[in-house]
Design a protein around this motif. Structure first.
Motif: not given
Length: 219
Positions: A40-42, A69-72, A98-99
């Motif tokens: 849900e965040t993504l 990591r995915q958001l970065r 992870a960023g």
């Protein structure tokens, strides 16, 4: 004045509600969405394009580290502040790698949470120097220190090395400026050049790298 747009990601509705009240109580911050899981965040990040995400490190579906990591990998990438507790200190090193742009504690005062969001939005540190030092000493022991200079260190000027050492000691831009008798704008310029030369993403990674290589112990 445009507001800083914030996404709150936490699997506990009461925590989300409390953070929402704190954020919406100011004139310059606004909650644009909430999320209760990694997925849900993504989804909400894609839909609302927040400036800053307050991200719980433990959520169903995908934890905060994986989500970071995915958001970065997305553009534009929001600023990410991990919301954690002392019981989760072992994950902080992974989160910064992870960023994540920084982290705050769930029981932090409202003023600190608000200031953390503003600082992250500016690209500055999101914690007081005292809290940064306290947490750094807890998680830097997770990886073995490397006494050798980091890659790219030989490209730094003497002034940039001084700034990096003070960063490693968790000093703020204002404190660095005062100690080196330069302006805060000059400090920001030095930090930008340090990050570029060392191949780092942000200030948090610079602090971690400096501690790994014992730069905080330099005279």
């Amino acid at each position: 004045m445009s507001r800083i747009r914030v996404l709150i990601a936490d699997d506990e509705p009461l925590v989300r509600g409390g953070l929402s009240l704190i954020i919406n109580a100011t004139d310059d911050l606004s909650v644009v969405a909430e999320a209760g899981s990694g997925f849900e965040t993504l989804t909400q990040a894609d839909r609302t394009r927040p400036d800053v995400i307050l991200l719980d490190i433990q959520m169903p579906g995908s934890d905060g580290i994986a989500v970071t990591r995915q958001l970065r990998d997305r553009s534009p990438s929001p600023r990410i502040v991990i919301v954690t507790t002392f019981g989760l200190d072992t994950y902080l090193h992974q989160a910064l790698d992870a960023g994540a742009d920084g982290f705050i504690l769930k029981d932090a005062p409202a003023e600190l949470i608000q200031q953390a969001i503003r600082s992250a939005h500016r690209g500055d540190a999101v914690l007081s120097p005292q809290m940064t030092r306290r947490l750094i000493h807890r998680y830097t022991g997770l990886s073995a220190p490397d006494p050798a200079p980091p890659t790219g260190y030989d490209r730094l000027t003497s002034r940039e090395r001084e700034v990096l050492i003070l960063l490693a000691r968790a000093q703020s831009n204002a404190e660095i400026a005062a100690e080196l008798y330069i302006s805060e704008a000059t400090v920001k310029t030095h930090i930008t050049r340090i990050l570029t030369k060392l191949g780092l993403r942000d200030r948090a990674q610079a602090i971690v790298l400096a501690h790994r290589h014992h730069l905080d112990r330099q005279p």
